[in-house]
Design a protein around this motif. Sequence first.
Motif: not given
Length: 609
Positions: A578-583, A591-594, A596-603
Amino acid sequence: MQSDLSHEVINTFRINLMKKFVCLYEGTATHGNPTLLNEIYTELYITESESGEISNEHEVRQIETQSRRAATEDTQIKCRDIFRPLPGQDKPIRTVLTKGVAGIGKTVSVQKFILDWAEGKENQDVQLIFPLPFRELNLMKDKTLSLSDLLEVFFPETKEMEISSEKYKMLFIFDGLDECRLPLHFKRNETLRYANKKKPVDVLLTNLIVGNLLPSALIWITSRPAAADLVPSKCVHRVTEVRGFNDPQKEEYFRKRISDQSLAKRIISHLKSSRSLFIMCHIPVFCWISAAVLEKMLSRAESGEIPKTLTQMYTHFLILQTNIKHEKDYEKKVTDEDMILKLGKVAFQQLVKGNLIFYEEDLRECGIDETEASVYSGLCTQIFREEFGWYQGKVFCFVHLSIQEHLAALSVHLSCINHNRNAFEAITEQSLWSKIKDWFQLNSSEHFSLSDLHKKAVDEALQSKNGHLDLFLRFLLGLSVESHQVLLQGLMKQTKISSESNEETIEYIKMKIRTINSTEKFINLFHCLNEVGDHSLVEEIQQYVKSGTINKAKLSSSQWSAVVFVLLTLENKLDEFDLNKFVGGNNNAENMKVFQKLLPVIKEARSVQ
Protein backbone atom coordinates in the motif's frame (compact mmCIF):
# COMPACT_ATOMS: atom_id res chain seq x y z
CA MET A 1 25.26 -64.52 -25.72
CA GLN A 2 26.03 -60.85 -26.48
CA SER A 3 22.72 -59.61 -25.01
CA ASP A 4 23.21 -61.77 -21.87
CA LEU A 5 26.64 -60.26 -21.43
CA SER A 6 25.43 -56.70 -21.84
CA HIS A 7 22.53 -57.38 -19.41
CA GLU A 8 24.99 -58.70 -16.81
CA VAL A 9 27.39 -55.78 -17.35
CA ILE A 10 24.58 -53.22 -17.04
CA ASN A 11 23.46 -54.87 -13.80
CA THR A 12 26.98 -54.69 -12.35
CA PHE A 13 27.12 -51.06 -13.48
CA ARG A 14 23.85 -50.23 -11.66
CA ILE A 15 24.98 -51.99 -8.47
CA ASN A 16 28.29 -50.07 -8.46
CA LEU A 17 26.48 -46.74 -8.91
CA MET A 18 24.05 -47.66 -6.13
CA LYS A 19 26.95 -48.36 -3.74
CA LYS A 20 28.57 -45.06 -4.67
CA PHE A 21 25.46 -42.92 -4.19
CA VAL A 22 23.54 -44.63 -1.40
CA CYS A 23 25.15 -42.44 1.31
CA LEU A 24 25.23 -38.70 1.77
CA TYR A 25 28.44 -37.30 3.19
CA GLU A 26 27.60 -34.10 5.05
CA GLY A 27 30.80 -32.33 6.07
CA THR A 28 32.77 -34.49 8.49
CA ALA A 29 30.61 -37.61 8.02
CA THR A 30 33.24 -39.15 5.74
CA HIS A 31 35.19 -40.01 8.89
CA GLY A 32 32.29 -41.28 10.95
CA ASN A 33 28.85 -42.55 10.10
CA PRO A 34 27.65 -41.43 6.71
CA THR A 35 23.89 -40.85 6.44
CA LEU A 36 21.74 -42.96 4.13
CA LEU A 37 20.54 -40.56 1.43
CA ASN A 38 16.99 -41.94 1.40
CA GLU A 39 16.67 -41.41 5.17
CA ILE A 40 17.60 -37.74 5.19
CA TYR A 41 16.68 -36.64 1.66
CA THR A 42 14.20 -33.77 1.76
CA GLU A 43 12.52 -32.89 -1.55
CA LEU A 44 13.98 -29.65 -2.88
CA TYR A 45 12.05 -26.85 -4.51
CA ILE A 46 13.00 -27.00 -8.23
CA THR A 47 11.35 -24.74 -10.81
CA GLU A 48 11.40 -24.32 -14.56
CA SER A 49 13.38 -21.13 -15.17
CA GLU A 50 12.91 -18.62 -17.97
CA SER A 51 16.49 -18.69 -19.21
CA GLY A 52 20.12 -19.06 -18.29
CA GLU A 53 20.53 -15.35 -17.60
CA ILE A 54 23.40 -14.23 -15.39
CA SER A 55 22.87 -12.51 -12.09
CA ASN A 56 25.30 -9.86 -10.91
CA GLU A 57 24.49 -10.04 -7.22
CA HIS A 58 25.97 -12.17 -4.46
CA GLU A 59 24.32 -15.59 -4.24
CA VAL A 60 23.10 -15.00 -0.69
CA ARG A 61 21.27 -11.90 -1.94
CA GLN A 62 19.68 -14.01 -4.70
CA ILE A 63 18.41 -16.35 -1.97
CA GLU A 64 17.00 -13.42 0.02
CA THR A 65 15.22 -12.15 -3.10
CA GLN A 66 13.78 -15.58 -3.92
CA SER A 67 12.55 -16.06 -0.35
CA ARG A 68 10.02 -13.25 -0.93
CA ARG A 69 8.57 -14.65 -4.14
CA ALA A 70 5.21 -16.30 -3.86
CA ALA A 71 5.44 -19.99 -4.69
CA THR A 72 2.47 -19.72 -7.05
CA GLU A 73 4.54 -17.72 -9.55
CA ASP A 74 6.71 -20.71 -10.47
CA THR A 75 6.22 -24.02 -12.24
CA GLN A 76 7.54 -26.64 -9.84
CA ILE A 77 9.27 -29.74 -11.23
CA LYS A 78 10.17 -32.83 -9.25
CA CYS A 79 13.81 -33.91 -9.56
CA ARG A 80 12.83 -37.23 -11.16
CA ASP A 81 10.83 -35.42 -13.90
CA ILE A 82 13.44 -33.02 -15.27
CA PHE A 83 13.51 -34.74 -18.69
CA ARG A 84 9.70 -35.03 -18.92
CA PRO A 85 7.94 -32.27 -20.90
CA LEU A 86 5.25 -30.39 -18.97
CA PRO A 87 1.63 -30.53 -20.21
CA GLY A 88 1.46 -28.53 -23.43
CA GLN A 89 5.19 -28.95 -24.17
CA ASP A 90 5.53 -31.39 -27.05
CA LYS A 91 9.22 -31.17 -27.98
CA PRO A 92 11.47 -33.87 -26.52
CA ILE A 93 14.06 -32.60 -24.01
CA ARG A 94 17.65 -33.71 -24.68
CA THR A 95 19.72 -31.22 -22.65
CA VAL A 96 18.78 -29.78 -19.25
CA LEU A 97 20.75 -27.05 -17.47
CA THR A 98 20.04 -26.83 -13.74
CA LYS A 99 21.11 -23.61 -12.00
CA GLY A 100 21.41 -22.95 -8.29
CA VAL A 101 23.61 -21.08 -5.83
CA ALA A 102 26.45 -22.84 -3.97
CA GLY A 103 25.25 -25.46 -1.49
CA ILE A 104 21.61 -25.30 -2.58
CA GLY A 105 21.45 -29.03 -3.35
CA LYS A 106 22.33 -29.50 -7.03
CA THR A 107 24.79 -32.34 -6.40
CA VAL A 108 22.43 -34.02 -3.92
CA SER A 109 19.63 -33.80 -6.52
CA VAL A 110 21.93 -35.52 -9.02
CA GLN A 111 22.76 -38.17 -6.41
CA LYS A 112 19.07 -38.81 -5.64
CA PHE A 113 18.20 -39.04 -9.36
CA ILE A 114 20.95 -41.64 -9.90
CA LEU A 115 20.07 -43.61 -6.75
CA ASP A 116 16.35 -43.81 -7.69
CA TRP A 117 17.38 -45.00 -11.16
CA ALA A 118 19.90 -47.57 -9.84
CA GLU A 119 17.31 -48.92 -7.38
CA GLY A 120 14.87 -49.43 -10.28
CA LYS A 121 12.37 -46.81 -9.04
CA GLU A 122 12.47 -44.01 -11.64
CA ASN A 123 13.46 -43.23 -15.27
CA GLN A 124 13.79 -46.88 -16.22
CA ASP A 125 13.73 -46.03 -19.94
CA VAL A 126 17.38 -44.91 -19.44
CA GLN A 127 19.82 -47.85 -19.53
CA LEU A 128 23.08 -46.15 -18.54
CA ILE A 129 23.85 -43.05 -16.46
CA PHE A 130 27.38 -41.59 -16.50
CA PRO A 131 28.00 -39.03 -13.73
CA LEU A 132 31.09 -37.00 -14.78
CA PRO A 133 31.75 -34.14 -12.29
CA PHE A 134 33.75 -31.25 -13.74
CA ARG A 135 36.00 -31.16 -10.68
CA GLU A 136 37.27 -34.60 -11.71
CA LEU A 137 37.23 -33.97 -15.45
CA ASN A 138 39.60 -31.05 -14.73
CA LEU A 139 42.25 -33.59 -13.76
CA MET A 140 42.08 -34.99 -17.32
CA LYS A 141 42.37 -31.66 -19.11
CA ASP A 142 45.74 -32.45 -20.71
CA LYS A 143 44.73 -35.93 -21.88
CA THR A 144 43.87 -36.98 -25.43
CA LEU A 145 41.35 -39.83 -25.38
CA SER A 146 38.36 -41.21 -27.18
CA LEU A 147 34.98 -40.95 -25.41
CA SER A 148 35.09 -44.74 -24.86
CA ASP A 149 38.55 -44.39 -23.20
CA LEU A 150 37.33 -41.53 -21.01
CA LEU A 151 34.33 -43.53 -19.78
CA GLU A 152 36.56 -46.51 -19.10
CA VAL A 153 38.72 -44.38 -16.78
CA PHE A 154 35.67 -43.49 -14.67
CA PHE A 155 33.65 -46.68 -15.20
CA PRO A 156 35.86 -49.73 -15.94
CA GLU A 157 32.72 -51.85 -16.64
CA THR A 158 32.15 -49.94 -19.92
CA LYS A 159 35.09 -51.81 -21.46
CA GLU A 160 32.61 -54.59 -22.30
CA MET A 161 30.04 -52.22 -23.84
CA GLU A 162 29.63 -50.80 -27.32
CA ILE A 163 29.18 -47.16 -26.37
CA SER A 164 29.75 -45.85 -29.88
CA SER A 165 26.92 -47.88 -31.42
CA GLU A 166 24.17 -45.94 -29.55
CA LYS A 167 22.39 -49.18 -28.81
CA TYR A 168 21.79 -48.00 -25.24
CA LYS A 169 19.75 -45.00 -24.06
CA MET A 170 22.35 -43.02 -22.11
CA LEU A 171 22.38 -40.02 -19.78
CA PHE A 172 25.56 -38.02 -19.17
CA ILE A 173 25.54 -35.84 -16.04
CA PHE A 174 28.09 -33.00 -15.90
CA ASP A 175 27.90 -31.64 -12.35
CA GLY A 176 29.48 -28.29 -11.42
CA LEU A 177 29.98 -26.31 -14.64
CA ASP A 178 31.16 -23.38 -12.48
CA GLU A 179 34.11 -25.54 -11.37
CA CYS A 180 35.18 -26.33 -14.93
CA ARG A 181 38.80 -25.48 -15.77
CA LEU A 182 38.59 -26.81 -19.35
CA PRO A 183 38.34 -24.11 -22.04
CA LEU A 184 34.99 -25.38 -23.49
CA HIS A 185 35.52 -23.73 -26.90
CA PHE A 186 32.09 -24.41 -28.39
CA LYS A 187 32.77 -22.23 -31.45
CA ARG A 188 36.41 -23.12 -32.11
CA ASN A 189 36.43 -26.85 -31.38
CA GLU A 190 36.33 -29.23 -34.35
CA THR A 191 33.22 -31.32 -35.00
CA LEU A 192 33.46 -34.90 -33.77
CA ARG A 193 30.94 -37.65 -34.55
CA TYR A 194 32.69 -40.88 -33.49
CA ALA A 195 33.04 -42.11 -29.89
CA ASN A 196 36.19 -44.12 -30.67
CA LYS A 197 38.24 -41.19 -32.08
CA LYS A 198 40.96 -39.82 -29.79
CA LYS A 199 40.66 -36.07 -29.06
CA PRO A 200 41.40 -33.65 -26.17
CA VAL A 201 38.81 -34.02 -23.38
CA ASP A 202 37.52 -30.49 -24.05
CA VAL A 203 36.62 -31.47 -27.66
CA LEU A 204 34.81 -34.61 -26.42
CA LEU A 205 32.69 -32.60 -23.99
CA THR A 206 31.68 -29.77 -26.34
CA ASN A 207 30.67 -32.26 -29.04
CA LEU A 208 28.66 -34.35 -26.56
CA ILE A 209 26.82 -31.29 -25.23
CA VAL A 210 26.09 -29.85 -28.70
CA GLY A 211 24.85 -33.24 -29.92
CA ASN A 212 27.39 -34.02 -32.67
CA LEU A 213 28.56 -36.99 -30.62
CA LEU A 214 25.88 -39.51 -29.52
CA PRO A 215 22.96 -37.24 -30.55
CA SER A 216 20.38 -39.50 -28.89
CA ALA A 217 22.09 -39.34 -25.45
CA LEU A 218 20.51 -37.15 -22.75
CA ILE A 219 22.68 -34.46 -21.13
CA TRP A 220 22.20 -32.90 -17.67
CA ILE A 221 24.48 -30.01 -16.63
CA THR A 222 24.42 -28.32 -13.22
CA SER A 223 25.94 -24.90 -12.53
CA ARG A 224 26.03 -21.96 -10.18
CA PRO A 225 24.18 -19.01 -11.80
CA ALA A 226 27.30 -17.02 -12.71
CA ALA A 227 28.68 -19.76 -15.00
CA ALA A 228 25.39 -20.80 -16.60
CA ASP A 229 26.17 -19.00 -19.87
CA LEU A 230 29.30 -21.09 -20.59
CA VAL A 231 27.02 -23.43 -22.56
CA PRO A 232 25.37 -21.76 -25.61
CA SER A 233 21.62 -21.39 -24.96
CA LYS A 234 20.72 -22.93 -28.32
CA CYS A 235 22.09 -26.29 -27.06
CA VAL A 236 19.85 -26.24 -23.96
CA HIS A 237 16.24 -27.46 -24.17
CA ARG A 238 15.21 -26.77 -20.58
CA VAL A 239 16.62 -24.57 -17.81
CA THR A 240 15.61 -25.44 -14.25
CA GLU A 241 16.57 -23.79 -11.01
CA VAL A 242 17.08 -25.40 -7.59
CA ARG A 243 15.61 -22.99 -5.05
CA GLY A 244 16.64 -25.05 -2.03
CA PHE A 245 14.16 -25.53 0.82
CA ASN A 246 10.92 -23.62 1.15
CA ASP A 247 9.73 -22.91 4.72
CA PRO A 248 7.98 -26.26 5.42
CA GLN A 249 10.95 -28.15 3.88
CA LYS A 250 13.38 -26.33 6.22
CA GLU A 251 11.46 -27.61 9.24
CA GLU A 252 11.25 -31.11 7.75
CA TYR A 253 15.06 -31.15 7.33
CA PHE A 254 15.68 -30.40 11.04
CA ARG A 255 13.09 -32.95 12.14
CA LYS A 256 14.81 -35.63 10.01
CA ARG A 257 18.34 -34.54 10.92
CA ILE A 258 17.85 -34.34 14.72
CA SER A 259 16.38 -37.43 16.35
CA ASP A 260 15.38 -35.64 19.59
CA GLN A 261 12.17 -33.95 18.38
CA SER A 262 11.89 -31.45 21.26
CA LEU A 263 15.46 -30.30 20.52
CA ALA A 264 14.60 -30.03 16.80
CA LYS A 265 11.61 -27.84 17.77
CA ARG A 266 13.82 -25.52 19.87
CA ILE A 267 16.35 -25.22 17.03
CA ILE A 268 13.60 -24.34 14.53
CA SER A 269 12.12 -21.69 16.82
CA HIS A 270 15.56 -20.16 17.51
CA LEU A 271 16.26 -19.90 13.76
CA LYS A 272 12.80 -18.41 13.14
CA SER A 273 13.53 -15.70 15.71
CA SER A 274 16.30 -14.34 13.45
CA ARG A 275 14.97 -13.51 9.98
CA SER A 276 18.43 -13.42 8.37
CA LEU A 277 19.33 -16.89 9.74
CA PHE A 278 15.96 -18.39 8.73
CA ILE A 279 16.31 -17.02 5.18
CA MET A 280 19.78 -18.62 4.92
CA CYS A 281 18.12 -21.96 5.77
CA HIS A 282 16.92 -22.07 2.14
CA ILE A 283 20.45 -23.40 1.58
CA PRO A 284 20.67 -27.03 2.77
CA VAL A 285 24.36 -26.63 3.70
CA PHE A 286 23.45 -23.75 6.02
CA CYS A 287 20.83 -26.00 7.68
CA TRP A 288 23.57 -28.57 8.24
CA ILE A 289 25.91 -25.93 9.77
CA SER A 290 23.10 -24.58 11.99
CA ALA A 291 22.09 -28.09 13.08
CA ALA A 292 25.70 -28.94 13.99
CA VAL A 293 26.14 -25.73 16.06
CA LEU A 294 22.71 -25.46 17.69
CA GLU A 295 22.41 -29.17 18.51
CA LYS A 296 25.54 -28.81 20.63
CA MET A 297 24.65 -25.44 22.14
CA LEU A 298 20.98 -26.07 22.94
CA SER A 299 21.27 -29.69 24.09
CA ARG A 300 23.46 -28.94 27.10
CA ALA A 301 24.22 -25.96 29.28
CA GLU A 302 26.81 -24.40 26.98
CA SER A 303 28.31 -21.20 28.27
CA GLY A 304 28.16 -18.32 25.85
CA GLU A 305 25.59 -16.66 23.72
CA ILE A 306 23.44 -18.67 21.27
CA PRO A 307 24.38 -17.40 17.76
CA LYS A 308 21.99 -14.74 16.46
CA THR A 309 24.04 -13.38 13.56
CA LEU A 310 25.62 -15.04 10.56
CA THR A 311 29.16 -14.35 11.81
CA GLN A 312 28.42 -15.86 15.24
CA MET A 313 26.97 -19.01 13.64
CA TYR A 314 30.04 -19.51 11.41
CA THR A 315 32.57 -18.77 14.17
CA HIS A 316 30.89 -21.33 16.44
CA PHE A 317 30.99 -23.78 13.55
CA LEU A 318 34.73 -23.13 13.09
CA ILE A 319 35.35 -23.73 16.80
CA LEU A 320 33.39 -26.98 16.55
CA GLN A 321 35.66 -28.06 13.69
CA THR A 322 38.90 -27.17 15.50
CA ASN A 323 37.65 -29.18 18.50
CA ILE A 324 37.21 -32.16 16.17
CA LYS A 325 40.81 -31.62 15.06
CA HIS A 326 41.97 -31.75 18.70
CA GLU A 327 40.27 -35.10 19.16
CA LYS A 328 42.34 -36.65 16.37
CA ASP A 329 45.75 -38.15 16.96
CA TYR A 330 47.93 -35.80 14.97
CA GLU A 331 51.69 -35.86 15.52
CA LYS A 332 52.74 -32.71 13.66
CA LYS A 333 52.15 -29.86 16.07
CA VAL A 334 50.17 -27.37 14.04
CA THR A 335 48.61 -24.52 15.98
CA ASP A 336 45.03 -23.50 15.26
CA GLU A 337 46.21 -20.02 14.34
CA ASP A 338 48.80 -21.32 11.88
CA MET A 339 46.33 -23.67 10.21
CA ILE A 340 43.46 -21.16 10.09
CA LEU A 341 45.74 -18.48 8.61
CA LYS A 342 46.98 -20.91 5.97
CA LEU A 343 43.49 -22.14 5.10
CA GLY A 344 42.30 -18.53 5.18
CA LYS A 345 45.01 -17.61 2.71
CA VAL A 346 43.80 -20.35 0.34
CA ALA A 347 40.20 -19.23 0.97
CA PHE A 348 40.97 -15.64 0.04
CA GLN A 349 43.11 -16.49 -2.99
CA GLN A 350 40.37 -18.68 -4.39
CA LEU A 351 37.63 -16.18 -3.48
CA VAL A 352 39.36 -13.45 -5.47
CA LYS A 353 39.76 -15.85 -8.41
CA GLY A 354 36.13 -16.94 -8.05
CA ASN A 355 37.07 -20.62 -7.48
CA LEU A 356 35.33 -23.00 -5.11
CA ILE A 357 37.69 -25.89 -5.79
CA PHE A 358 41.45 -26.21 -5.85
CA TYR A 359 44.15 -28.79 -6.33
CA GLU A 360 47.30 -29.90 -4.51
CA GLU A 361 49.48 -27.23 -6.14
CA ASP A 362 47.13 -24.49 -4.87
CA LEU A 363 47.59 -25.81 -1.32
CA ARG A 364 51.37 -26.16 -1.66
CA GLU A 365 51.57 -22.51 -2.71
CA CYS A 366 50.09 -21.63 0.69
CA GLY A 367 52.41 -23.98 2.60
CA ILE A 368 49.82 -26.68 3.33
CA ASP A 369 50.65 -30.34 2.82
CA GLU A 370 48.07 -33.07 2.16
CA THR A 371 48.29 -34.52 5.67
CA GLU A 372 47.47 -31.14 7.20
CA ALA A 373 44.60 -30.65 4.75
CA SER A 374 43.01 -33.98 5.62
CA VAL A 375 43.10 -33.16 9.36
CA TYR A 376 41.00 -30.13 8.55
CA SER A 377 38.62 -32.24 6.52
CA GLY A 378 35.63 -30.82 8.38
CA LEU A 379 36.50 -27.47 6.82
CA CYS A 380 38.24 -28.68 3.73
CA THR A 381 36.40 -31.58 2.14
CA GLN A 382 38.65 -33.92 0.25
CA ILE A 383 37.29 -36.02 -2.58
CA PHE A 384 39.54 -39.00 -3.17
CA ARG A 385 38.19 -41.52 -5.65
CA GLU A 386 40.37 -44.62 -5.35
CA GLU A 387 38.31 -46.63 -7.80
CA PHE A 388 39.42 -44.18 -10.46
CA GLY A 389 40.97 -46.54 -13.00
CA TRP A 390 44.46 -45.17 -13.55
CA TYR A 391 43.79 -41.66 -12.29
CA GLN A 392 44.16 -40.73 -8.64
CA GLY A 393 44.13 -36.98 -8.44
CA LYS A 394 42.85 -35.15 -5.38
CA VAL A 395 40.47 -32.26 -5.37
CA PHE A 396 39.94 -29.93 -2.40
CA CYS A 397 37.17 -27.52 -1.58
CA PHE A 398 35.55 -25.83 1.38
CA VAL A 399 32.29 -27.48 2.38
CA HIS A 400 30.51 -24.35 1.18
CA LEU A 401 31.36 -21.01 -0.40
CA SER A 402 30.17 -19.17 2.74
CA ILE A 403 32.65 -21.15 4.89
CA GLN A 404 35.38 -20.08 2.46
CA GLU A 405 34.22 -16.44 2.81
CA HIS A 406 34.20 -16.67 6.62
CA LEU A 407 37.72 -18.15 6.75
CA ALA A 408 39.02 -15.55 4.29
CA ALA A 409 37.57 -12.80 6.52
CA LEU A 410 38.98 -14.40 9.67
CA SER A 411 42.49 -14.58 8.25
CA VAL A 412 42.34 -10.93 7.11
CA HIS A 413 41.08 -9.97 10.59
CA LEU A 414 43.82 -11.96 12.37
CA SER A 415 46.54 -10.66 10.03
CA CYS A 416 45.52 -7.15 11.04
CA ILE A 417 45.15 -7.77 14.80
CA ASN A 418 48.16 -10.07 15.28
CA HIS A 419 50.63 -8.89 12.65
CA ASN A 420 49.60 -5.34 11.76
CA ARG A 421 49.13 -6.37 8.12
CA ASN A 422 46.70 -4.37 6.06
CA ALA A 423 45.66 -6.95 3.50
CA PHE A 424 43.76 -4.48 1.33
CA GLU A 425 46.63 -2.00 1.11
CA ALA A 426 48.78 -4.81 -0.24
CA ILE A 427 46.25 -5.85 -2.85
CA THR A 428 45.58 -2.50 -4.44
CA GLU A 429 49.17 -1.54 -5.13
CA GLN A 430 50.07 -4.28 -7.60
CA SER A 431 48.56 -6.62 -10.11
CA LEU A 432 45.98 -9.03 -8.71
CA TRP A 433 48.18 -12.12 -8.59
CA SER A 434 51.42 -10.74 -7.27
CA LYS A 435 49.39 -8.82 -4.71
CA ILE A 436 47.78 -11.92 -3.21
CA LYS A 437 51.11 -13.69 -2.84
CA ASP A 438 52.63 -10.71 -1.05
CA TRP A 439 49.57 -10.23 1.09
CA PHE A 440 50.43 -12.39 4.02
CA GLN A 441 54.17 -11.71 3.85
CA LEU A 442 53.71 -7.97 4.32
CA ASN A 443 54.46 -6.83 7.84
CA SER A 444 54.11 -3.10 7.71
CA SER A 445 56.02 -1.14 10.32
CA GLU A 446 53.50 1.66 9.97
CA HIS A 447 50.58 1.15 12.35
CA PHE A 448 47.03 1.35 11.05
CA SER A 449 43.74 0.79 12.83
CA LEU A 450 41.15 -1.90 12.36
CA SER A 451 38.74 0.78 11.15
CA ASP A 452 41.17 1.61 8.30
CA LEU A 453 41.00 -2.04 7.25
CA HIS A 454 37.19 -2.00 7.50
CA LYS A 455 36.87 1.15 5.39
CA LYS A 456 39.12 -0.34 2.74
CA ALA A 457 37.10 -3.57 2.77
CA VAL A 458 33.82 -1.63 2.44
CA ASP A 459 35.24 0.26 -0.57
CA GLU A 460 36.49 -2.95 -2.22
CA ALA A 461 33.12 -4.70 -1.73
CA LEU A 462 31.22 -1.70 -3.15
CA GLN A 463 33.45 -1.68 -6.24
CA SER A 464 32.90 -5.40 -6.95
CA LYS A 465 30.66 -5.78 -10.00
CA ASN A 466 29.12 -9.11 -8.96
CA GLY A 467 29.04 -8.62 -5.19
CA HIS A 468 31.52 -11.48 -4.63
CA LEU A 469 32.93 -9.78 -1.50
CA ASP A 470 29.54 -8.96 0.10
CA LEU A 471 29.38 -11.90 2.51
CA PHE A 472 33.13 -11.68 3.16
CA LEU A 473 32.50 -8.06 4.27
CA ARG A 474 29.62 -9.06 6.59
CA PHE A 475 31.92 -11.62 8.24
CA LEU A 476 34.94 -9.29 8.47
CA LEU A 477 32.90 -6.63 10.28
CA GLY A 478 31.07 -9.16 12.45
CA LEU A 479 34.40 -10.54 13.69
CA SER A 480 35.28 -7.22 15.38
CA VAL A 481 32.34 -7.40 17.83
CA GLU A 482 33.23 -7.92 21.51
CA SER A 483 31.55 -11.34 21.82
CA HIS A 484 33.89 -12.60 19.09
CA GLN A 485 36.98 -11.51 21.00
CA VAL A 486 36.03 -14.00 23.73
CA LEU A 487 35.32 -16.77 21.18
CA LEU A 488 38.59 -16.17 19.34
CA GLN A 489 40.85 -15.49 22.32
CA GLY A 490 42.98 -18.54 21.56
CA LEU A 491 43.79 -17.09 18.14
CA MET A 492 44.25 -13.42 18.98
CA LYS A 493 47.39 -11.90 20.43
CA GLN A 494 45.62 -8.65 21.29
CA THR A 495 42.21 -9.37 22.79
CA LYS A 496 40.86 -5.86 23.24
CA ILE A 497 39.55 -4.11 20.13
CA SER A 498 38.71 -0.48 20.86
CA SER A 499 35.03 0.40 20.66
CA GLU A 500 36.11 3.67 18.95
CA SER A 501 37.32 1.55 16.05
CA ASN A 502 33.85 0.05 15.64
CA GLU A 503 32.08 3.41 16.04
CA GLU A 504 34.23 4.80 13.24
CA THR A 505 33.35 1.81 11.02
CA ILE A 506 29.60 2.23 11.76
CA GLU A 507 29.70 5.93 10.87
CA TYR A 508 31.57 5.15 7.64
CA ILE A 509 28.93 2.57 6.63
CA LYS A 510 26.09 5.01 7.37
CA MET A 511 27.84 7.65 5.26
CA LYS A 512 28.07 5.13 2.38
CA ILE A 513 24.36 4.24 2.76
CA ARG A 514 23.55 7.94 2.28
CA THR A 515 25.56 8.19 -0.93
CA ILE A 516 24.98 4.95 -2.91
CA ASN A 517 22.01 4.26 -5.15
CA SER A 518 22.37 0.49 -5.71
CA THR A 519 19.69 -1.37 -3.72
CA GLU A 520 21.87 -4.51 -3.58
CA LYS A 521 24.81 -2.59 -2.16
CA PHE A 522 22.97 -0.64 0.54
CA ILE A 523 20.99 -3.72 1.64
CA ASN A 524 24.28 -5.54 2.17
CA LEU A 525 25.55 -2.56 4.21
CA PHE A 526 22.46 -2.82 6.46
CA HIS A 527 23.28 -6.50 6.96
CA CYS A 528 26.80 -5.36 7.92
CA LEU A 529 25.35 -2.97 10.53
CA ASN A 530 23.34 -5.91 11.87
CA GLU A 531 26.57 -7.98 12.18
CA VAL A 532 28.28 -5.20 14.21
CA GLY A 533 25.20 -4.86 16.40
CA ASP A 534 24.03 -1.41 15.26
CA HIS A 535 20.25 -1.42 14.75
CA SER A 536 19.60 2.32 15.28
CA LEU A 537 18.56 3.25 11.72
CA VAL A 538 16.35 0.20 11.31
CA GLU A 539 14.66 0.51 14.72
CA GLU A 540 13.89 4.19 14.08
CA ILE A 541 12.19 3.28 10.78
CA GLN A 542 10.30 0.34 12.31
CA GLN A 543 8.81 2.80 14.84
CA TYR A 544 7.62 5.04 11.99
CA VAL A 545 6.16 2.09 10.06
CA LYS A 546 4.33 0.72 13.14
CA SER A 547 2.91 4.08 14.18
CA GLY A 548 1.66 4.78 10.64
CA THR A 549 3.26 8.27 10.65
CA ILE A 550 5.87 7.59 8.01
CA ASN A 551 4.01 9.58 5.33
CA LYS A 552 4.23 12.70 7.53
CA ALA A 553 7.93 12.34 8.40
CA LYS A 554 10.70 14.12 6.52
CA LEU A 555 13.13 11.27 5.91
CA SER A 556 16.79 11.56 4.91
CA SER A 557 18.18 9.44 2.07
CA SER A 558 19.71 6.92 4.50
CA GLN A 559 16.35 6.65 6.29
CA TRP A 560 14.61 5.92 2.96
CA SER A 561 17.25 3.23 2.33
CA ALA A 562 16.37 1.82 5.75
CA VAL A 563 12.66 1.79 4.77
CA VAL A 564 13.51 -0.29 1.68
CA PHE A 565 15.70 -2.62 3.76
CA VAL A 566 12.98 -3.14 6.39
CA LEU A 567 10.30 -3.83 3.76
CA LEU A 568 12.47 -6.14 1.65
CA THR A 569 14.19 -8.17 4.35
CA LEU A 570 12.41 -7.91 7.68
CA GLU A 571 8.78 -8.05 6.57
CA ASN A 572 7.19 -11.26 5.34
CA LYS A 573 6.05 -11.93 1.79
CA LEU A 574 5.18 -8.75 -0.08
CA ASP A 575 1.83 -9.83 -1.46
CA GLU A 576 0.21 -6.40 -1.38
CA PHE A 577 1.99 -3.10 -1.01
CA ASP A 578 0.00 0.00 0.00
CA LEU A 579 1.86 3.03 -1.35
CA ASN A 580 -0.56 5.46 0.38
CA LYS A 581 1.01 4.65 3.74
CA PHE A 582 4.26 6.20 2.50
CA VAL A 583 3.21 9.23 0.44
CA GLY A 584 1.50 12.18 2.05
CA GLY A 585 -0.08 15.43 0.86
CA ASN A 586 -0.56 16.69 -2.67
CA ASN A 587 3.02 17.64 -3.48
CA ASN A 588 3.42 15.60 -6.67
CA ALA A 589 7.15 16.27 -7.03
CA GLU A 590 7.73 15.06 -3.46
CA ASN A 591 5.47 12.02 -3.98
CA MET A 592 7.40 11.15 -7.16
CA LYS A 593 10.66 11.16 -5.17
CA VAL A 594 9.14 8.77 -2.61
CA PHE A 595 7.88 6.56 -5.44
CA GLN A 596 11.41 6.37 -6.90
CA LYS A 597 12.92 5.56 -3.49
CA LEU A 598 10.42 2.71 -3.06
CA LEU A 599 10.81 1.34 -6.58
CA PRO A 600 12.81 -1.78 -5.43
CA VAL A 601 9.90 -2.66 -3.10
CA ILE A 602 7.23 -1.98 -5.76
CA LYS A 603 9.08 -4.32 -8.17
CA GLU A 604 8.94 -7.15 -5.62
CA ALA A 605 5.30 -6.71 -4.58
CA ARG A 606 2.67 -8.86 -6.26
CA SER A 607 0.17 -5.99 -6.27
CA VAL A 608 0.43 -2.28 -5.45
CA GLN A 609 -2.36 -0.01 -4.23
